[in-house]
Motif scaffolding. Structure first.
Motif, mmCIF file in Angstrom:
data_model
loop_
_atom_site.group_PDB
_atom_site.id
_atom_site.type_symbol
_atom_site.label_atom_id
_atom_site.label_comp_id
_atom_site.label_asym_id
_atom_site.label_seq_id
_atom_site.Cartn_x
_atom_site.Cartn_y
_atom_site.Cartn_z
ATOM 1 N N LYS A 13 0.833 -1.208 0.000
ATOM 2 C CA LYS A 13 0.000 0.000 0.000
ATOM 3 C C LYS A 13 0.867 1.256 0.000
ATOM 4 O O LYS A 13 0.597 2.202 -0.755
ATOM 5 N N THR B 290 -9.702 7.560 -3.718
ATOM 6 C CA THR B 290 -8.899 6.446 -4.232
ATOM 7 C C THR B 290 -8.013 5.884 -3.129
ATOM 8 O O THR B 290 -7.893 4.663 -2.967
ATOM 9 N N ARG C 122 -10.006 3.770 -0.754
ATOM 10 C CA ARG C 122 -10.261 2.447 -1.334
ATOM 11 C C ARG C 122 -9.002 1.586 -1.303
ATOM 12 O O ARG C 122 -9.068 0.385 -1.035
ATOM 13 N N ARG D 201 -8.387 -0.107 2.049
ATOM 14 C CA ARG D 201 -9.289 -1.198 2.433
ATOM 15 C C ARG D 201 -8.757 -2.510 1.872
ATOM 16 O O ARG D 201 -8.628 -2.668 0.665
ATOM 17 N N ALA E 18 -10.145 -5.290 1.505
ATOM 18 C CA ALA E 18 -11.108 -6.018 0.676
ATOM 19 C C ALA E 18 -11.042 -5.648 -0.801
ATOM 20 O O ALA E 18 -11.400 -6.455 -1.655
ATOM 21 N N THR E 19 -10.555 -4.445 -1.123
ATOM 22 C CA THR E 19 -10.514 -4.030 -2.528
ATOM 23 C C THR E 19 -9.353 -4.667 -3.288
ATOM 24 O O THR E 19 -9.417 -4.786 -4.510
ATOM 25 N N HIS E 20 -8.299 -5.028 -2.570
ATOM 26 C CA HIS E 20 -7.083 -5.594 -3.168
ATOM 27 C C HIS E 20 -6.474 -4.687 -4.241
ATOM 28 O O HIS E 20 -5.780 -5.164 -5.135
ATOM 29 N N LEU E 21 -6.719 -3.387 -4.155
ATOM 30 C CA LEU E 21 -6.143 -2.466 -5.137
ATOM 31 C C LEU E 21 -4.622 -2.441 -5.073
ATOM 32 O O LEU E 21 -3.962 -2.172 -6.073
ATOM 33 N N GLN F 21 -2.817 -4.332 -7.751
ATOM 34 C CA GLN F 21 -2.941 -3.894 -9.143
ATOM 35 C C GLN F 21 -1.729 -3.059 -9.558
ATOM 36 O O GLN F 21 -0.932 -2.642 -8.729
#
Length: 79
Positions: A14, A46, A49, A52, A54-57, A60
């Motif tokens: 992150k 953004t 999000r 979080r 749960a988003t697994h951003l 990406q």
């Protein structure tokens, strides 16, 4: 002695994503300072999000996540 908090893998990912988003923002808007670019990312939806699990951003690519930030900054919402 106070034990140090160790950062887990997701937290490190992150933080790396935040750095990369700020750098991408600087590429697009070179007149910004690094501090302003980081503040823009951190104060965005953004970012919320991204933080979080749960988003697994954070799994990406930075450019993919930047597309959400760019949309948010240009339209006022994430699309």
């Amino acid at each position: 002695m106070i034990p140090e908090k160790t950062m887990n893998y997701q937290e490190q990912m992150k933080l790396d994503m935040v750095k990369n988003l700020a750098l991408l923002l600087l590429e697009e808007e070179p007149q910004l300072s690094l501090e302003h670019a980081l503040a823009t990312v951190i104060n965005s939806e953004t970012y919320q999000r991204l933080m979080r699990d749960a988003t697994h951003l954070y799994y990406q690519s930075p450019r993919y996540v930047y597309s959400f930030l760019h949309s948010e900054l240009t339209t006022g919402s994430i699309k």
